[in-house]
Design a protein around this motif. Structure first.
Motif, mmCIF file in Angstrom:
data_model
loop_
_atom_site.group_PDB
_atom_site.id
_atom_site.type_symbol
_atom_site.label_atom_id
_atom_site.label_comp_id
_atom_site.label_asym_id
_atom_site.label_seq_id
_atom_site.Cartn_x
_atom_site.Cartn_y
_atom_site.Cartn_z
ATOM 1 N N LEU A 186 -40.336 8.880 -28.206
ATOM 2 C CA LEU A 186 -40.199 8.359 -29.560
ATOM 3 C C LEU A 186 -40.866 9.339 -30.506
ATOM 4 O O LEU A 186 -41.959 9.848 -30.212
ATOM 5 C CB LEU A 186 -40.875 6.990 -29.701
ATOM 6 N N SER A 187 -40.238 9.618 -31.634
ATOM 7 C CA SER A 187 -40.838 10.501 -32.639
ATOM 8 C C SER A 187 -40.827 9.803 -33.988
ATOM 9 O O SER A 187 -40.173 8.775 -34.166
ATOM 10 C CB SER A 187 -40.064 11.826 -32.710
ATOM 11 N N ASN A 188 -41.560 10.355 -34.924
ATOM 12 C CA ASN A 188 -41.648 9.806 -36.280
ATOM 13 C C ASN A 188 -41.924 8.302 -36.249
ATOM 14 O O ASN A 188 -41.264 7.516 -36.927
ATOM 15 C CB ASN A 188 -40.363 10.084 -37.063
ATOM 16 N N THR A 189 -42.892 7.902 -35.429
ATOM 17 C CA THR A 189 -43.236 6.492 -35.279
ATOM 18 C C THR A 189 -44.180 6.057 -36.381
ATOM 19 O O THR A 189 -45.227 6.673 -36.599
ATOM 20 C CB THR A 189 -43.899 6.247 -33.908
ATOM 21 N N ASN A 190 -43.795 4.987 -37.077
ATOM 22 C CA ASN A 190 -44.610 4.447 -38.163
ATOM 23 C C ASN A 190 -44.710 2.938 -38.000
ATOM 24 O O ASN A 190 -43.696 2.262 -37.771
ATOM 25 C CB ASN A 190 -43.996 4.772 -39.530
ATOM 26 N N GLY A 191 -45.924 2.408 -38.094
ATOM 27 C CA GLY A 191 -46.097 0.967 -37.972
ATOM 28 C C GLY A 191 -47.511 0.598 -37.593
ATOM 29 O O GLY A 191 -48.437 1.413 -37.684
ATOM 30 N N VAL A 192 -47.673 -0.627 -37.143
ATOM 31 C CA VAL A 192 -48.985 -1.155 -36.771
ATOM 32 C C VAL A 192 -48.961 -1.561 -35.304
ATOM 33 O O VAL A 192 -48.102 -2.340 -34.875
ATOM 34 C CB VAL A 192 -49.370 -2.364 -37.644
ATOM 35 N N MET A 193 -49.896 -1.020 -34.531
ATOM 36 C CA MET A 193 -50.041 -1.362 -33.122
ATOM 37 C C MET A 193 -51.380 -2.049 -32.903
ATOM 38 O O MET A 193 -52.407 -1.600 -33.428
ATOM 39 C CB MET A 193 -49.942 -0.107 -32.256
ATOM 40 N N ASN A 194 -51.350 -3.138 -32.130
ATOM 41 C CA ASN A 194 -52.574 -3.846 -31.767
ATOM 42 C C ASN A 194 -52.716 -3.830 -30.253
ATOM 43 O O ASN A 194 -51.767 -4.160 -29.531
ATOM 44 C CB ASN A 194 -52.527 -5.298 -32.259
ATOM 45 N N ILE A 195 -53.912 -3.452 -29.766
ATOM 46 C CA ILE A 195 -54.227 -3.471 -28.348
ATOM 47 C C ILE A 195 -55.468 -4.331 -28.172
ATOM 48 O O ILE A 195 -56.549 -3.987 -28.664
ATOM 49 C CB ILE A 195 -54.468 -2.052 -27.793
ATOM 50 N N ALA A 196 -55.313 -5.460 -27.477
ATOM 51 C CA ALA A 196 -56.426 -6.391 -27.295
ATOM 52 C C ALA A 196 -57.231 -6.028 -26.055
ATOM 53 O O ALA A 196 -56.780 -5.267 -25.188
ATOM 54 C CB ALA A 196 -55.896 -7.820 -27.176
ATOM 55 N N ALA A 197 -58.435 -6.602 -25.963
ATOM 56 C CA ALA A 197 -59.319 -6.312 -24.828
ATOM 57 C C ALA A 197 -58.715 -6.764 -23.504
ATOM 58 O O ALA A 197 -58.998 -6.181 -22.452
ATOM 59 C CB ALA A 197 -60.671 -6.990 -25.048
ATOM 60 N N ASP A 198 -57.862 -7.801 -23.517
ATOM 61 C CA ASP A 198 -57.247 -8.286 -22.279
ATOM 62 C C ASP A 198 -55.981 -7.522 -21.893
ATOM 63 O O ASP A 198 -55.303 -7.878 -20.936
ATOM 64 C CB ASP A 198 -56.951 -9.779 -22.385
ATOM 65 N N GLY A 199 -55.630 -6.466 -22.658
ATOM 66 C CA GLY A 199 -54.473 -5.650 -22.334
ATOM 67 C C GLY A 199 -53.211 -6.018 -23.073
ATOM 68 O O GLY A 199 -52.170 -5.387 -22.881
#
Length: 281
Positions: free
Chosen positions: A20-33
């Protein structure tokens, strides 16, 4: 927050890779994976809107993790709800839905080497249970719509080789042949004006079996019909048997050699106990 980010995945076991290229957005990674993403990315030179919910990143390489995925481009919309695993090879299992108003463009975006001049009747819709391993995709209990065609059965797309191979075992209520066959010549000046899709025949291999309760072409209608086709290295052989509504049967075999210039086409028809006046019309 991601701006113009790039993601790459490569599996040395199978040679399967994604990027994937030119990726724009919001990513969330929680402590539980748990992982989620909302935004867009460029996939095969097309901007796609992406929504993703992955329940557990560690489980992806164990027993697999539940995944909710939605991808939308100008030509197609794809939704998947199932399981993602990479323990043996990248695999997906679960319900899949694909819709497109421009099937040829959507297939090019998916990776099939169709010429830009290729056109297919639309719209296109596909729903079924996806079971994939690397670049081999099987869709079981599929419901498919392509233009006026409605069918159900099993589909397989094997993209591992140099030439993609498609397999289909389908049943349909009525097969409308108008979109698949050249103009009939019923009106002055129309015969022979539609180009036959020889370039398309050189793009992939295929094995197709279709059982229909009826077949129709313009004003001509047949009863129960079975159609089969095999396409290998640009060589097509198709055959079928039609039960005529006026009684009797009509069988056909057609062979196309699209790899020679000029292309070679043959057609054999065999009618038994058929009303020839209705057939010739």
């Amino acid at each position: 927050t991601l701006e113009d980010a790039s993601f790459r995945y490569f599996d040395a076991r199978s040679g399967h890779g994604l990027s994937l290229s030119n990726t724009n957005g919001v990513m969330n990674i929680a402590a539980d994976g748990r992982v989620s993403f909302e935004g867009s990315a460029v996939i095969r030179s097309r901007v796609a809107r992406i929504g993703l919910e992955l329940k557990s990143l560690p489980r992806v390489n164990e027993d697999g993790s539940p995944l909710e995925l939605a991808i939308e481009t100008g030509d197609a919309a794809v939704t998947f709800s199932g399981r993602l695993a990479t323990a043996k090879v990248l695999s997906l299992a679960g319900p899949l839905s694909i819709t497109s108003a421009n099937p040829a463009a959507a297939l090019r975006w998916a990776g099939l080497p169709l010429a830009e001049s290729t056109t297919l009747p639309g719209p296109f819709a596909l729903e079924g249970a996806l079971d994939s391993a690397g670049r081999a995709y099987a869709i079981r209990n599929a419901a498919i719509a392509l233009g006026g065609f409605r069918g159900a059965g099993d589909l397989v797309a094997d993209l591992r080789g140099e030439r993609p191979k498609l397999q289909a075992d389908l049943e349909a209520e009525t097969v409308w042949l108008d979109a698949l066959l050249p103009a009939s010549g019923a009106e002055a000046g129309e015969w022979g004006r539609a180009a036959l899709p020889f370039a398309l025949l050189r793009s992939f291999d295929a094995e197709v079996s279709l059982l229909a309760r009826s077949a129709a072409y313009l004003g001509f209608t047949a009863g129960p019909s079975r159609l089969t086709a095999t396409l290998t290295d640009g060589r097509l052989e198709a055959s079928g048997g039609l039960g005529l509504e006026t009684g009797g049967t009509l069988g056909f075999t057609t062979r196309v050699e699209s790899v020679v210039l000029p292309p070679d086409v043959s057609l054999t028809l065999k009618a038994e106990n058929a009303d020839m006046a209705a057939l010739l019309g």
